[in-house]
Design a protein around this motif. Structure first.
Motif, PDB file in Angstrom:
ATOM      1  N   ASP A 269      16.936   6.067 -10.685  1.00 30.52           N
ATOM      2  CA  ASP A 269      16.741   5.188 -11.835  1.00 30.52           C
ATOM      3  C   ASP A 269      15.801   4.042 -11.458  1.00 30.52           C
ATOM      4  OD1 ASP A 269      16.748   3.817 -14.206  1.00 30.52           O
ATOM      5  OD2 ASP A 269      18.908   3.437 -14.244  1.00 30.52           O
ATOM      6  N   VAL A 270      14.538   4.343 -11.457  1.00 31.68           N
ATOM      7  CA  VAL A 270      13.497   3.426 -10.991  1.00 31.68           C
ATOM      8  C   VAL A 270      13.193   2.305 -11.992  1.00 31.68           C
ATOM      9  CG1 VAL A 270      11.513   4.709 -11.898  1.00 31.68           C
ATOM     10  CG2 VAL A 270      11.284   3.406  -9.761  1.00 31.68           C
ATOM     11  N   ARG A 271      13.743   2.349 -13.175  1.00 28.54           N
ATOM     12  CA  ARG A 271      13.327   1.432 -14.241  1.00 28.54           C
ATOM     13  C   ARG A 271      13.393  -0.043 -13.861  1.00 28.54           C
ATOM     14  NH1 ARG A 271      17.056   3.855 -18.857  1.00 28.54           N
ATOM     15  NH2 ARG A 271      18.427   3.846 -17.042  1.00 28.54           N
ATOM     16  N   ASN A 272      14.556  -0.556 -13.483  1.00 32.59           N
ATOM     17  CA  ASN A 272      14.670  -1.984 -13.151  1.00 32.59           C
ATOM     18  C   ASN A 272      13.925  -2.326 -11.857  1.00 32.59           C
ATOM     19  OD1 ASN A 272      16.131  -2.659 -15.413  1.00 32.59           O
ATOM     20  ND2 ASN A 272      18.108  -2.607 -14.393  1.00 32.59           N
ATOM     21  N   ASP A 273      13.932  -1.403 -10.894  1.00 30.75           N
ATOM     22  CA  ASP A 273      13.212  -1.647  -9.636  1.00 30.75           C
ATOM     23  C   ASP A 273      11.723  -1.814  -9.906  1.00 30.75           C
ATOM     24  OD1 ASP A 273      15.745  -1.166  -8.652  1.00 30.75           O
ATOM     25  OD2 ASP A 273      15.180   0.531  -7.413  1.00 30.75           O
ATOM     26  N   SER A 274      11.170  -0.909 -10.709  1.00 34.57           N
ATOM     27  CA  SER A 274       9.746  -0.970 -11.039  1.00 34.57           C
ATOM     28  C   SER A 274       9.427  -2.239 -11.833  1.00 34.57           C
ATOM     29  CB  SER A 274       9.352   0.268 -11.842  1.00 34.57           C
ATOM     30  OG  SER A 274       7.996   0.228 -12.193  1.00 34.57           O
ATOM     31  N   ASP A 275      10.267  -2.560 -12.789  1.00 38.30           N
ATOM     32  CA  ASP A 275      10.075  -3.764 -13.604  1.00 38.30           C
ATOM     33  C   ASP A 275      10.046  -5.009 -12.722  1.00 38.30           C
ATOM     34  OD1 ASP A 275       9.914  -5.315 -16.025  1.00 38.30           O
ATOM     35  OD2 ASP A 275      12.082  -5.643 -15.925  1.00 38.30           O
TER      36      ASP A 275
ATOM     37  N   ALA B  59       0.834  -1.212   0.000  1.00 40.81           N
ATOM     38  CA  ALA B  59       0.000   0.000   0.000  1.00 40.81           C
ATOM     39  C   ALA B  59       0.868   1.260   0.000  1.00 40.81           C
ATOM     40  CB  ALA B  59      -0.938   0.002   1.201  1.00 40.81           C
ATOM     41  N   ILE B  60       1.962   1.238   0.736  1.00 39.99           N
ATOM     42  CA  ILE B  60       2.865   2.401   0.766  1.00 39.99           C
ATOM     43  C   ILE B  60       3.515   2.594  -0.600  1.00 39.99           C
ATOM     44  CG2 ILE B  60       5.057   3.240   1.726  1.00 39.99           C
ATOM     45  CD1 ILE B  60       4.139   1.910   4.407  1.00 39.99           C
ATOM     46  N   LEU B  61       3.992   1.503  -1.199  1.00 38.40           N
ATOM     47  CA  LEU B  61       4.654   1.595  -2.505  1.00 38.40           C
ATOM     48  C   LEU B  61       3.695   2.030  -3.608  1.00 38.40           C
ATOM     49  CD1 LEU B  61       6.878  -1.599  -2.292  1.00 38.40           C
ATOM     50  CD2 LEU B  61       7.673   0.768  -2.204  1.00 38.40           C
ATOM     51  N   GLU B  62       2.430   1.658  -3.501  1.00 39.88           N
ATOM     52  CA  GLU B  62       1.444   1.996  -4.534  1.00 39.88           C
ATOM     53  C   GLU B  62       0.708   3.304  -4.268  1.00 39.88           C
ATOM     54  OE1 GLU B  62      -0.986  -1.566  -4.874  1.00 39.88           O
ATOM     55  OE2 GLU B  62       0.412  -2.423  -6.330  1.00 39.88           O
ATOM     56  N   SER B  63       0.945   3.929  -3.124  1.00 43.93           N
ATOM     57  CA  SER B  63       0.218   5.156  -2.778  1.00 43.93           C
ATOM     58  C   SER B  63       0.726   6.359  -3.574  1.00 43.93           C
ATOM     59  CB  SER B  63       0.362   5.456  -1.286  1.00 43.93           C
ATOM     60  OG  SER B  63      -0.202   6.719  -1.001  1.00 43.93           O
ATOM     61  N   PRO B  64      -0.180   7.054  -4.276  1.00 42.96           N
ATOM     62  CA  PRO B  64       0.235   8.264  -4.985  1.00 42.96           C
ATOM     63  C   PRO B  64       0.472   9.446  -4.049  1.00 42.96           C
ATOM     64  CG  PRO B  64      -2.110   7.890  -5.301  1.00 42.96           C
ATOM     65  CD  PRO B  64      -1.575   6.704  -4.534  1.00 42.96           C
ATOM     66  N   SER B  65      -0.021   9.362  -2.814  1.00 40.25           N
ATOM     67  CA  SER B  65       0.124  10.488  -1.881  1.00 40.25           C
ATOM     68  C   SER B  65       1.352  10.375  -0.986  1.00 40.25           C
ATOM     69  CB  SER B  65      -1.139  10.630  -1.021  1.00 40.25           C
ATOM     70  OG  SER B  65      -1.315   9.457  -0.242  1.00 40.25           O
TER      71      SER B  65
ATOM     72  N   GLY C 174       3.581   7.617  -7.022  1.00 38.56           N
ATOM     73  CA  GLY C 174       4.175   8.644  -6.166  1.00 38.56           C
ATOM     74  C   GLY C 174       5.688   8.658  -6.226  1.00 38.56           C
ATOM     75  N   VAL C 175       6.248   8.200  -7.349  1.00 40.69           N
ATOM     76  CA  VAL C 175       7.700   8.070  -7.490  1.00 40.69           C
ATOM     77  C   VAL C 175       8.313   9.371  -7.990  1.00 40.69           C
ATOM     78  CG1 VAL C 175       9.530   6.934  -8.825  1.00 40.69           C
ATOM     79  CG2 VAL C 175       7.668   5.583  -7.850  1.00 40.69           C
TER      80      VAL C 175
END
Length: 191
Positions: free
Chosen positions: A99-105, A86-92, A117-118
């Motif tokens: 460089d969030v690319r590989n982490d997000s993938d 929930a924290i990672l997916e929260s837009p607020s 919220g990145v």
């Protein structure tokens, strides 16, 4: 690099729940959460070993054992019902990555986590750079150029970085599998 900064390794569901309690009600300006992942071939084709969260207001770092906890790290609730997912997916809740690319993938492919919220520090550096914007810089180059460290702090940082790289970087004789070693080697914790 500060002696006052604490590092906590979390490898239990109870530890995750306690950490989540420490992550609630934090200020959003400036962002409080700075996140990075380590793994073996970190991407949809590899694995996630450790999720690191630096909490700026508390000057504390949490190293969450994703290798051991797997989905429980993201789904185990704190007493409030909040999960790390929930924290990672929260837009607020702003979360700063470099460089969030590989982490997000990796998070999406392995755990169906849709980051929101990145704030990507690498892109911020590129956008505000006063010289050529042809290529993005890596974290090491950005730290060297922009961190404003003293010579002693820079030497200390570089020493920790080099010790860690020797353990995990194949080109330095290491292996990314070191991120799955338990207990986690001190050099990797410091890295």
């Amino acid at each position: 690099l500060e002696d006052k900064a604490s590092v906590t390794f979390i490898d239990t569901c109870a530890g995750v729940a306690e950490m989540i309690g420490d992550l609630t009600h934090l200020p959003a300006k400036p962002p409080s959460l700075y996140i990075d992942l380590e793994g073996v071939n970190l991407s949809r084709h590899g694995t996630i070993s450790i999720l690191q969260i630096f909490v700026l207001p508390q000057r504390s770092t949490f190293l969450i054992d994703i290798y051991g906890l797997k989905d429980k790290a993201f789904s185990y609730p704190a007493p409030s019902g909040t999960t790390l997912r929930a924290i990672l997916e929260s837009p607020s809740i702003p979360k700063v990555f470099f460089d969030v690319r590989n982490d997000s993938d990796a998070l999406f492919s392995h755990y169906q986590i849709e980051l929101s919220g990145v704030q990507d520090l690498q892109l911020m550096e590129l956008a505000t750079r006063k010289f050529s914007k042809r290529c993005v810089n890596g974290l090491g180059k950005c730290i060297e150029n922009d961190a404003g460290m003293t010579a002693d702090e820079r030497a200390n940082w570089k020493a920790f970085k080099d010790k860690g790289r020797k353990l995990f970087a194949p080109e330095c004789g290491g292996s990314y599998e070191v991120f799955n070693t338990r207990p986690l080697p001190d050099e990797i914790r410091q890295y």
